[in-house]
Structure formats: C-alpha cells, structure tokens
Motif scaffolding. Structure first.
Motif, PDB file in Angstrom:
ATOM      1  N   LEU A   1      43.165  21.946 -12.188  1.00  0.00           N
ATOM      2  CA  LEU A   1      44.367  21.923 -11.345  1.00  0.00           C
ATOM      3  C   LEU A   1      45.316  20.796 -11.739  1.00  0.00           C
ATOM      4  O   LEU A   1      46.529  21.008 -11.829  1.00  0.00           O
ATOM      5  N   ARG A   2      44.768  19.589 -11.979  1.00  0.00           N
ATOM      6  CA  ARG A   2      45.634  18.475 -12.378  1.00  0.00           C
ATOM      7  C   ARG A   2      46.316  18.746 -13.715  1.00  0.00           C
ATOM      8  O   ARG A   2      47.505  18.458 -13.881  1.00  0.00           O
ATOM      9  N   THR A   3      45.591  19.318 -14.657  1.00  0.00           N
ATOM     10  CA  THR A   3      46.178  19.640 -15.964  1.00  0.00           C
ATOM     11  C   THR A   3      47.254  20.705 -15.819  1.00  0.00           C
ATOM     12  O   THR A   3      48.326  20.605 -16.424  1.00  0.00           O
ATOM     13  N   ALA A   4      46.983  21.719 -15.014  1.00  0.00           N
ATOM     14  CA  ALA A   4      47.958  22.794 -14.822  1.00  0.00           C
ATOM     15  C   ALA A   4      49.218  22.297 -14.124  1.00  0.00           C
ATOM     16  O   ALA A   4      50.322  22.749 -14.442  1.00  0.00           O
ATOM     17  N   LEU A   5      49.087  21.368 -13.187  1.00  0.00           N
ATOM     18  CA  LEU A   5      50.255  20.848 -12.476  1.00  0.00           C
ATOM     19  C   LEU A   5      51.095  19.916 -13.341  1.00  0.00           C
ATOM     20  O   LEU A   5      52.308  19.837 -13.185  1.00  0.00           O
ATOM     21  N   GLU A   6      50.461  19.206 -14.259  1.00  0.00           N
ATOM     22  CA  GLU A   6      51.172  18.237 -15.097  1.00  0.00           C
ATOM     23  C   GLU A   6      51.811  18.863 -16.334  1.00  0.00           C
ATOM     24  O   GLU A   6      52.714  18.275 -16.911  1.00  0.00           O
ATOM     25  N   THR A   7      51.322  20.018 -16.766  1.00  0.00           N
ATOM     26  CA  THR A   7      51.824  20.632 -17.991  1.00  0.00           C
ATOM     27  C   THR A   7      52.212  22.083 -17.733  1.00  0.00           C
ATOM     28  O   THR A   7      52.040  22.603 -16.640  1.00  0.00           O
ATOM     29  N   SER A   8      52.726  22.725 -18.766  1.00  0.00           N
ATOM     30  CA  SER A   8      53.035  24.146 -18.653  1.00  0.00           C
ATOM     31  C   SER A   8      51.744  24.958 -18.710  1.00  0.00           C
ATOM     32  O   SER A   8      50.689  24.454 -19.085  1.00  0.00           O
ATOM     33  N   ALA A   9      51.820  26.219 -18.351  1.00  0.00           N
ATOM     34  CA  ALA A   9      50.631  27.077 -18.327  1.00  0.00           C
ATOM     35  C   ALA A   9      50.021  27.222 -19.712  1.00  0.00           C
ATOM     36  O   ALA A   9      48.798  27.152 -19.875  1.00  0.00           O
ATOM     37  N   ARG A  10      50.849  27.411 -20.724  1.00  0.00           N
ATOM     38  CA  ARG A  10      50.330  27.574 -22.087  1.00  0.00           C
ATOM     39  C   ARG A  10      49.705  26.290 -22.609  1.00  0.00           C
ATOM     40  O   ARG A  10      48.667  26.301 -23.268  1.00  0.00           O
ATOM     41  N   LYS A  11      50.355  25.170 -22.328  1.00  0.00           N
ATOM     42  CA  LYS A  11      49.823  23.877 -22.759  1.00  0.00           C
ATOM     43  C   LYS A  11      48.494  23.590 -22.044  1.00  0.00           C
ATOM     44  O   LYS A  11      47.534  23.098 -22.674  1.00  0.00           O
ATOM     45  N   ALA A  12      48.420  23.890 -20.766  1.00  0.00           N
ATOM     46  CA  ALA A  12      47.173  23.684 -20.001  1.00  0.00           C
ATOM     47  C   ALA A  12      46.064  24.560 -20.553  1.00  0.00           C
ATOM     48  O   ALA A  12      44.924  24.104 -20.705  1.00  0.00           O
ATOM     49  N   GLU A  13      46.382  25.808 -20.873  1.00  0.00           N
ATOM     50  CA  GLU A  13      45.379  26.716 -21.446  1.00  0.00           C
ATOM     51  C   GLU A  13      44.862  26.168 -22.779  1.00  0.00           C
ATOM     52  O   GLU A  13      43.654  26.166 -23.040  1.00  0.00           O
TER      53      GLU A  13
ATOM     54  N   MET B   1      44.906  22.995 -23.837  1.00  0.00           N
ATOM     55  CA  MET B   1      44.133  21.764 -23.612  1.00  0.00           C
ATOM     56  C   MET B   1      42.744  22.066 -23.065  1.00  0.00           C
ATOM     57  O   MET B   1      41.758  21.463 -23.484  1.00  0.00           O
ATOM     58  N   MET B   2      42.650  23.022 -22.157  1.00  0.00           N
ATOM     59  CA  MET B   2      41.352  23.386 -21.588  1.00  0.00           C
ATOM     60  C   MET B   2      40.445  24.051 -22.628  1.00  0.00           C
ATOM     61  O   MET B   2      39.244  23.813 -22.649  1.00  0.00           O
ATOM     62  N   SER B   3      41.028  24.854 -23.509  1.00  0.00           N
ATOM     63  CA  SER B   3      40.204  25.498 -24.560  1.00  0.00           C
ATOM     64  C   SER B   3      39.699  24.456 -25.558  1.00  0.00           C
ATOM     65  O   SER B   3      38.591  24.581 -26.081  1.00  0.00           O
ATOM     66  N   LEU B   4      40.494  23.411 -25.832  1.00  0.00           N
ATOM     67  CA  LEU B   4      40.048  22.341 -26.711  1.00  0.00           C
ATOM     68  C   LEU B   4      38.889  21.564 -26.113  1.00  0.00           C
ATOM     69  O   LEU B   4      38.002  21.081 -26.824  1.00  0.00           O
ATOM     70  N   GLN B   5      38.898  21.433 -24.790  1.00  0.00           N
ATOM     71  CA  GLN B   5      37.847  20.670 -24.107  1.00  0.00           C
ATOM     72  C   GLN B   5      36.592  21.504 -23.858  1.00  0.00           C
ATOM     73  O   GLN B   5      35.578  20.978 -23.437  1.00  0.00           O
ATOM     74  N   GLY B   6      36.677  22.789 -24.110  1.00  0.00           N
ATOM     75  CA  GLY B   6      35.492  23.646 -23.932  1.00  0.00           C
ATOM     76  C   GLY B   6      35.457  24.285 -22.582  1.00  0.00           C
ATOM     77  O   GLY B   6      34.435  24.633 -22.076  1.00  0.00           O
TER      78      GLY B   6
END
Length: 148
Positions: free
Chosen positions: A129-141, A143-148
């Motif tokens: 949620l924090r990542t999605a609120l701070e960035t765009s949807a594509r950027k959050a997706e 970043m989350m895929s990089l983190q596993g």
C-alpha cells in the motif's frame, strides 16, 4: 548427556524460535520448521500458535475445546529476494456457550500478524500500500516484482 543439559538445549531452541518469530513479526507463534527450496529459492516457514485457548469473537468467552485444525498459506515479505511463504497451522475452537440459534459456535483462532481472510501478512500489505501510494501503478508493480 544429563537431563539438565537436554532441558537447557530445548529451552534454548524454544527461545531462539520465539526470537526469530518476533523478528519476522509473528508474535505468539512458534516456528515449527524452516526450509529453503534449492530449485526455486523459495523459503517456507511452518508456524503454529503458542496460545492454548482462544476468545470467541461473538460473545467473548474463552474456549479451550479444539474442534479441528487447518493450514493457511500466507505470503510474507521477501528475504534477500526470495519469496517467503508461511504455513500457518490454525485451530478451530468450539464456543462454550450456545448462541441465538441454540447451537454452539465454531470459530478460528485469530493471529496478530495476519488479518481475517487474508493471504498476506499485515506488514506485506502495508509495504504494498505504501509503495502504491507513493508511486504510479506501473512503477509499484515493477518495484514489487523486483522484491519478489
């Protein structure tokens, strides 16, 4: 080996499991086993409750009567880029008091780390949620895929 030495080793093992559980945000849970899949690199943690009873969410009565058990698969934050799955052994309890329909209610124990009906730990959901609120949807997706 003396009984005292065996007792000290088991006490040390329990203390380390509690410390690891607290580090992972799994309060009131005991880590039963920990495994790493060599092919995929996935980490699997089996955990069960240290509590002997549970409180009925409807009437607030304390119950010690276990009805059944089941395992919940819960995703946790990655460790060094490896996906982490917690196999959470959850018990169902019988409420000691009959409810409105005259029948005894069966309920599942609640865990602090995982919300009701959730498939992710609370800290994983907070990060998403924090990542999605701070960035765009594509950027959050991404970043989350990089983190596993």
């Amino acid at each position: 080996m003396s009984e005292n030495a065996i007792g000290n080793k088991s006490t040390e093992f329990i203390r380390k499991n509690i410390e690891i559980g607290n580090l992972l945000g799994l309060k009131n849970l005991t880590i039963c086993s920990f495994s790493l899949d060599k092919d995929t690199g996935a980490v699997t943690i089996e955990a069960c409750s240290r509590m002997h009873s549970a409180t009925c969410p409807t009437c607030g009565a304390i119950s010690w009567s276990v009805h059944s058990c089941y395992v919940r698969n819960v995703a946790d934050l990655p460790i060094s880029g490896r996906t982490v799955t917690i196999l959470l052994h959850t018990r169902r309890f019988r409420c000691p008091h009959p409810h409105e329909d005259g029948r005894k209610h069966v309920f599942s124990e609640r865990h602090e780390a995982v919300g009701r009906y959730r498939r992710r730990t609370r800290r994983t959901e907070d990060l998403i949620l924090r990542t999605a609120l701070e960035t765009s949807a594509r950027k959050a997706e991404h970043m989350m895929s990089l983190q596993g």
